[in-house]
Design a protein around this motif. Structure first.
Motif, PDB file in Angstrom:
ATOM      1  N   ILE A   1      31.677  37.059  58.083  1.00 51.14           N
ATOM      2  CA  ILE A   1      31.366  36.179  56.937  1.00 51.14           C
ATOM      3  C   ILE A   1      31.168  36.989  55.668  1.00 51.14           C
ATOM      4  N   LEU A   2      30.461  38.129  55.765  1.00 51.24           N
ATOM      5  CA  LEU A   2      30.247  38.975  54.585  1.00 51.24           C
ATOM      6  C   LEU A   2      31.565  39.527  54.065  1.00 51.24           C
ATOM      7  N   ILE A   3      32.445  39.957  54.974  1.00 47.19           N
ATOM      8  CA  ILE A   3      33.742  40.500  54.539  1.00 47.19           C
ATOM      9  C   ILE A   3      34.563  39.428  53.835  1.00 47.19           C
ATOM     10  N   LEU A   4      34.585  38.214  54.394  1.00 47.15           N
ATOM     11  CA  LEU A   4      35.330  37.134  53.753  1.00 47.15           C
ATOM     12  C   LEU A   4      34.757  36.804  52.374  1.00 47.15           C
ATOM     13  N   GLY A   5      33.435  36.796  52.262  1.00 44.50           N
ATOM     14  CA  GLY A   5      32.833  36.505  50.959  1.00 44.50           C
ATOM     15  C   GLY A   5      33.158  37.571  49.935  1.00 44.50           C
ATOM     16  N   ILE A   6      33.053  38.835  50.356  1.00 48.37           N
ATOM     17  CA  ILE A   6      33.377  39.934  49.424  1.00 48.37           C
ATOM     18  C   ILE A   6      34.844  39.873  49.026  1.00 48.37           C
ATOM     19  N   THR A   7      35.731  39.593  49.981  1.00 42.09           N
ATOM     20  CA  THR A   7      37.172  39.521  49.668  1.00 42.09           C
ATOM     21  C   THR A   7      37.463  38.383  48.692  1.00 42.09           C
ATOM     22  N   HIS A   8      36.853  37.245  48.897  1.00 42.94           N
ATOM     23  CA  HIS A   8      37.060  36.104  47.997  1.00 42.94           C
ATOM     24  C   HIS A   8      36.561  36.426  46.588  1.00 42.94           C
ATOM     25  N   ALA A   9      35.376  37.042  46.498  1.00 41.10           N
ATOM     26  CA  ALA A   9      34.846  37.390  45.169  1.00 41.10           C
ATOM     27  C   ALA A   9      35.743  38.401  44.472  1.00 41.10           C
ATOM     28  N   TRP A  10      36.271  39.381  45.223  1.00 42.65           N
ATOM     29  CA  TRP A  10      37.139  40.403  44.614  1.00 42.65           C
ATOM     30  C   TRP A  10      38.436  39.764  44.101  1.00 42.65           C
ATOM     31  N   HIS A  11      39.042  38.868  44.888  1.00 44.65           N
ATOM     32  CA  HIS A  11      40.264  38.190  44.440  1.00 44.65           C
ATOM     33  C   HIS A  11      40.000  37.356  43.186  1.00 44.65           C
ATOM     34  N   LYS A  12      38.887  36.681  43.148  1.00 47.71           N
ATOM     35  CA  LYS A  12      38.567  35.859  41.989  1.00 47.71           C
ATOM     36  C   LYS A  12      38.376  36.712  40.740  1.00 47.71           C
TER      37      LYS A  12
ATOM     38  N   HIS B   1      39.611  39.738  40.253  1.00 45.53           N
ATOM     39  CA  HIS B   1      40.906  40.315  39.896  1.00 45.53           C
ATOM     40  C   HIS B   1      41.786  39.288  39.182  1.00 45.53           C
ATOM     41  N   HIS B   2      41.750  38.056  39.622  1.00 44.68           N
ATOM     42  CA  HIS B   2      42.543  37.013  38.979  1.00 44.68           C
ATOM     43  C   HIS B   2      42.072  36.771  37.540  1.00 44.68           C
ATOM     44  N   MET B   3      40.785  36.776  37.308  1.00 44.24           N
ATOM     45  CA  MET B   3      40.253  36.588  35.968  1.00 44.24           C
ATOM     46  C   MET B   3      40.647  37.738  35.050  1.00 44.24           C
ATOM     47  N   GLN B   4      40.583  38.957  35.518  1.00 46.16           N
ATOM     48  CA  GLN B   4      41.001  40.101  34.704  1.00 46.16           C
ATOM     49  C   GLN B   4      42.477  40.003  34.323  1.00 46.16           C
ATOM     50  N   LYS B   5      43.317  39.630  35.272  1.00 43.28           N
ATOM     51  CA  LYS B   5      44.747  39.536  34.999  1.00 43.28           C
ATOM     52  C   LYS B   5      45.039  38.441  33.979  1.00 43.28           C
ATOM     53  N   PHE B   6      44.306  37.334  34.113  1.00 45.62           N
ATOM     54  CA  PHE B   6      44.487  36.237  33.159  1.00 45.62           C
ATOM     55  C   PHE B   6      44.084  36.655  31.752  1.00 45.62           C
ATOM     56  N   GLN B   7      42.987  37.378  31.656  1.00 47.12           N
ATOM     57  CA  GLN B   7      42.544  37.843  30.339  1.00 47.12           C
ATOM     58  C   GLN B   7      43.552  38.812  29.728  1.00 47.12           C
ATOM     59  N   GLN B   8      44.136  39.685  30.570  1.00 46.80           N
ATOM     60  CA  GLN B   8      45.124  40.634  30.054  1.00 46.80           C
ATOM     61  C   GLN B   8      46.357  39.896  29.523  1.00 46.80           C
ATOM     62  N   ILE B   9      46.815  38.874  30.269  1.00 42.43           N
ATOM     63  CA  ILE B   9      47.995  38.102  29.822  1.00 42.43           C
ATOM     64  C   ILE B   9      47.685  37.359  28.539  1.00 42.43           C
ATOM     65  N   ARG B  10      46.528  36.795  28.438  1.00 38.90           N
ATOM     66  CA  ARG B  10      46.148  36.058  27.232  1.00 38.90           C
ATOM     67  C   ARG B  10      46.051  36.983  26.024  1.00 38.90           C
TER      68      ARG B  10
END
Length: 231
Positions: free
Chosen positions: A188-199, A201-210
């Protein structure tokens, strides 16, 4: 004239008397057999009670030998007696009168159990075997049952930790359960950490594109304070 001493004559008469007695005794033994009759082959009594074993013959006893073969012990001779009379040894009492013999035990204990071998010697020699067995009385059996039940109840009232130590299978089951729970928590901890990291990373990429694309709204609107020319 030579005369024989009187002593020699009396000696001859004495020898003749002995021979006559032996002949009479042998004749009697040839005519009558001992025909031994003993107690039943197995005698069972309660511990601490009174036990009697007996052997009788038709003639008078010349001698009696009684040996005991106990469990796990070598055969030992208890009595080797010539009648008449009584003899005692370590709780045994032997009574011999004529052609009757009794072995009496007033307080039967474990040392008295086993196979008794009687060698009966009257006119002939006979060997008879009698086995003495100890059984528990009803009161003794109830006392043994109570002791066993108390021992069982004391085992049931042991603390939980002691029961677990005394039961390896239950200890293994608890260990497996703990490992499974820890594994689930880690997943459960690994899944939570993985989900937070993907989220993230997605926000950083969106900010870079914008940041890399011009603001179209700013280019289409005129600068502040400027007027459009009239036609």
């Amino acid at each position: 004239m030579v005369t024989c001493p009187l002593a020699s004559t009396s000696s001859i008469y004495s020898l003749l008397g002995v021979f006559l007695l032996l002949d009479a005794s042998l004749s009697s033994c040839q005519e009558r057999w001992d025909d031994p009759i003993c107690t039943e082959s197995v005698v069972s009594v309660f511990r601490g009670s009174h036990a009697v074993m007996s052997c009788n013959i038709s003639n008078n006893f010349s001698d009696i030998t009684i040996s005991l073969a106990s469990h796990g012990e070598r055969v030992r001779t208890i009595f080797n007696e010539t009648p008449p009379g009584n003899a005692s040894e370590d709780g045994w009492q032997l009574q011999i009168h004529g052609g009757q013999a009794q072995l009496v035990i007033n307080n039967v204990q474990d040392i008295h159990t086993g196979q008794y071998q009687w060698r009966l010697h009257g006119c002939q020699a006979e060997i008879m075997n009698i086995f003495l067995n100890i059984s528990e009385s009803q009161d003794q059996e109830e006392a043994i049952g109570q002791r066993r039940s108390m021992s069982s109840s004391s085992q049931d009232s042991l603390p939980t930790a002691e029961k677990l130590e005394s039961s390896p299978s239950s200890g293994r089951k608890e260990t497996i359960t703990i490992v499974v729970i820890v594994t689930i928590i880690i997943i459960i901890l690994i899944l939570g950490i993985t989900h937070a990291w993907h989220k993230h990373h997605h926000m950083q990429k969106f900010q870079q594109i914008r940041a890399s694309v011009p603001d179209l709204r700013d280019e289409s609107e005129p600068p502040s304070g400027a007027y459009l020319p009239l036609p």
